[in-house]
Design a protein around this motif. Structure first.
Motif, PDB file in Angstrom:
ATOM      1  N   ASP A  15      48.468  41.644  88.892  1.00  0.00           N
ATOM      2  CA  ASP A  15      49.068  41.914  87.586  1.00  0.00           C
ATOM      3  C   ASP A  15      49.116  43.423  87.372  1.00  0.00           C
ATOM      4  OD1 ASP A  15      49.892  40.860  84.850  1.00  0.00           O
ATOM      5  OD2 ASP A  15      48.275  42.253  84.342  1.00  0.00           O
ATOM      6  N   PRO A  16      50.309  43.975  87.144  1.00  0.00           N
ATOM      7  CA  PRO A  16      50.422  45.433  87.015  1.00  0.00           C
ATOM      8  C   PRO A  16      49.656  46.006  85.811  1.00  0.00           C
ATOM      9  CG  PRO A  16      52.595  44.376  86.906  1.00  0.00           C
ATOM     10  CD  PRO A  16      51.574  43.301  87.055  1.00  0.00           C
ATOM     11  N   SER A  17      49.564  45.254  84.724  1.00  0.00           N
ATOM     12  CA  SER A  17      48.920  45.805  83.533  1.00  0.00           C
ATOM     13  C   SER A  17      47.393  45.841  83.644  1.00  0.00           C
ATOM     14  CB  SER A  17      49.334  45.023  82.286  1.00  0.00           C
ATOM     15  OG  SER A  17      48.919  43.677  82.401  1.00  0.00           O
ATOM     16  N   SER A  18      46.804  44.845  84.299  1.00  0.00           N
ATOM     17  CA  SER A  18      45.341  44.800  84.376  1.00  0.00           C
ATOM     18  C   SER A  18      44.802  45.230  85.729  1.00  0.00           C
ATOM     19  CB  SER A  18      44.861  43.379  84.100  1.00  0.00           C
ATOM     20  OG  SER A  18      45.209  42.531  85.189  1.00  0.00           O
ATOM     21  N   GLY A  19      45.646  45.145  86.760  1.00  0.00           N
ATOM     22  CA  GLY A  19      45.174  45.419  88.114  1.00  0.00           C
ATOM     23  C   GLY A  19      44.472  44.222  88.727  1.00  0.00           C
ATOM     24  N   GLY A  20      44.254  43.169  87.934  1.00  0.00           N
ATOM     25  CA  GLY A  20      43.600  41.961  88.429  1.00  0.00           C
ATOM     26  C   GLY A  20      44.595  41.021  89.097  1.00  0.00           C
ATOM     27  N   TRP A  21      44.056  39.972  89.666  1.00  0.00           N
ATOM     28  CA  TRP A  21      44.882  38.984  90.363  1.00  0.00           C
ATOM     29  C   TRP A  21      45.170  37.793  89.458  1.00  0.00           C
ATOM     30  CZ3 TRP A  21      47.323  39.477  94.899  1.00  0.00           C
ATOM     31  CH2 TRP A  21      46.976  40.577  95.671  1.00  0.00           C
ATOM     32  N   ARG A  22      46.353  37.220  89.612  1.00  0.00           N
ATOM     33  CA  ARG A  22      46.769  36.036  88.854  1.00  0.00           C
ATOM     34  C   ARG A  22      47.423  35.060  89.820  1.00  0.00           C
ATOM     35  NH1 ARG A  22      47.564  35.789  83.612  1.00  0.00           N
ATOM     36  NH2 ARG A  22      49.659  34.980  83.834  1.00  0.00           N
ATOM     37  N   TRP A  23      47.719  33.878  89.326  1.00  0.00           N
ATOM     38  CA  TRP A  23      48.402  32.878  90.149  1.00  0.00           C
ATOM     39  C   TRP A  23      49.379  32.088  89.285  1.00  0.00           C
ATOM     40  CZ3 TRP A  23      48.155  27.774  88.784  1.00  0.00           C
ATOM     41  CH2 TRP A  23      47.132  27.401  87.906  1.00  0.00           C
ATOM     42  N   ALA A  24      50.392  31.531  89.942  1.00  0.00           N
ATOM     43  CA  ALA A  24      51.331  30.602  89.323  1.00  0.00           C
ATOM     44  C   ALA A  24      51.670  29.577  90.395  1.00  0.00           C
ATOM     45  CB  ALA A  24      52.591  31.325  88.857  1.00  0.00           C
ATOM     46  N   GLY A  25      51.641  28.294  90.023  1.00  0.00           N
ATOM     47  CA  GLY A  25      51.849  27.288  91.046  1.00  0.00           C
ATOM     48  C   GLY A  25      52.570  26.052  90.566  1.00  0.00           C
ATOM     49  N   ARG A  26      52.945  25.237  91.548  1.00  0.00           N
ATOM     50  CA  ARG A  26      53.585  23.945  91.301  1.00  0.00           C
ATOM     51  C   ARG A  26      52.861  22.923  92.159  1.00  0.00           C
ATOM     52  NH1 ARG A  26      58.736  23.167  89.664  1.00  0.00           N
ATOM     53  NH2 ARG A  26      59.488  21.033  89.747  1.00  0.00           N
ATOM     54  N   GLY A  27      52.272  21.916  91.492  1.00  0.00           N
ATOM     55  CA  GLY A  27      51.569  20.860  92.207  1.00  0.00           C
ATOM     56  C   GLY A  27      52.532  19.919  92.894  1.00  0.00           C
ATOM     57  N   ALA A  28      52.022  19.126  93.809  1.00  0.00           N
ATOM     58  CA  ALA A  28      52.853  18.157  94.525  1.00  0.00           C
ATOM     59  C   ALA A  28      53.480  17.151  93.573  1.00  0.00           C
ATOM     60  CB  ALA A  28      52.017  17.434  95.579  1.00  0.00           C
ATOM     61  N   ASP A  29      52.846  16.934  92.407  1.00  0.00           N
ATOM     62  CA  ASP A  29      53.398  15.997  91.427  1.00  0.00           C
ATOM     63  C   ASP A  29      54.458  16.635  90.530  1.00  0.00           C
ATOM     64  OD1 ASP A  29      51.906  17.623  89.763  1.00  0.00           O
ATOM     65  OD2 ASP A  29      50.657  16.012  88.946  1.00  0.00           O
ATOM     66  N   GLY A  30      54.808  17.914  90.790  1.00  0.00           N
ATOM     67  CA  GLY A  30      55.839  18.608  90.024  1.00  0.00           C
ATOM     68  C   GLY A  30      55.318  19.401  88.847  1.00  0.00           C
ATOM     69  N   THR A  31      54.037  19.292  88.539  1.00  0.00           N
ATOM     70  CA  THR A  31      53.456  20.031  87.426  1.00  0.00           C
ATOM     71  C   THR A  31      53.376  21.521  87.765  1.00  0.00           C
ATOM     72  OG1 THR A  31      52.110  18.123  86.837  1.00  0.00           O
ATOM     73  CG2 THR A  31      51.434  20.242  85.924  1.00  0.00           C
ATOM     74  N   CYS A  32      53.850  22.356  86.833  1.00  0.00           N
ATOM     75  CA  CYS A  32      53.781  23.805  87.009  1.00  0.00           C
ATOM     76  C   CYS A  32      52.731  24.367  86.060  1.00  0.00           C
ATOM     77  CB  CYS A  32      55.124  24.454  86.706  1.00  0.00           C
ATOM     78  SG  CYS A  32      56.413  23.991  87.873  1.00  0.00           S
ATOM     79  N   ASP A  33      52.031  25.386  86.504  1.00  0.00           N
ATOM     80  CA  ASP A  33      51.045  26.048  85.657  1.00  0.00           C
ATOM     81  C   ASP A  33      50.771  27.426  86.240  1.00  0.00           C
ATOM     82  OD1 ASP A  33      49.311  26.436  83.553  1.00  0.00           O
ATOM     83  OD2 ASP A  33      47.815  24.989  84.232  1.00  0.00           O
TER      84      ASP A  33
END
Length: 177
Positions: A129-147
């Motif tokens: 993340d450019p603003s915090s310098g920390g790491w983030r994630w975004a994903g899509r599960g096999a069941d189609g759920t995104c988070d």
């Protein structure tokens, strides 16, 4: 590091868990090969059944090797040496270097680059993340759920973000018959 011995009771529990996990995969693979329904797997000739189980163990063996390499790479990213990796696996430092040649890739620029993980049929992107310098994630599960990691969650390392993404992916698999 001395490798702990597994007790007879632990071996029994492990055997049962592995066989319980293997059976649906063996049934599905055999059904795809023969075109017969999964529930008829055990109706075949004993040699055919046992050979299909053997080929399923080969698939599991390859997956264990892949996951082992990931674990070695993660340990290496936290600073483990080849000597420590070898001790954990019960082999020499040289054996660990040969088994996992990329486990100790410490190049800083690659560490900061986004990456993708695939687990349980889903996938997630890991990014800084450019603003915090920390790491983030975004994903899509096999069941189609995104988070994604909520807007206030930043992780100190890529591996920590990957662990949280992995939990999400493991909770969103497709339904098995």
């Amino acid at each position: 590091m001395t490798l702990p011995e597994i007790t007879t009771a632990e071996q029994t529990v492990l055997d049962k868990a592995l066989l319980d996990a293997l059976n649906p995969l063996a049934s599905a693979m055999r059904a795809r090969i023969t075109g017969l329904p999964e529930e008829r797997m055990w109706d075949a000739e004993p040699i055919d059944v046992t050979l299909s189980i053997l080929s399923t163990w080969k698939v599991v063996d390859a997956e264990v090797k892949r996951l082992t390499a990931i674990a070695a790479g993660t340990a290496g990213s936290y600073g483990a040496s080849y000597e420590q990796l070898g001790a954990a696996w019960g082999i020499t430092r040289q054996g660990a270097r040969k088994k996992w040649p990329d486990a100790l890739d410490r190049s800083a620029p690659a560490e900061a680059e986004p990456s993708r993980i695939e687990l349980c049929g889903g996938s997630a992107e890991l990014f800084r993340d450019p603003s915090s310098g920390g790491w983030r994630w975004a994903g899509r599960g096999a069941d189609g759920t995104c988070d994604e990691a909520d807007s206030t969650s930043y992780y100190a390392t890529k591996e920590e973000a990957a662990a949280h993404a992995g939990v999400f992916l493991s909770e969103h698999v497709t339904e098995q018959r």
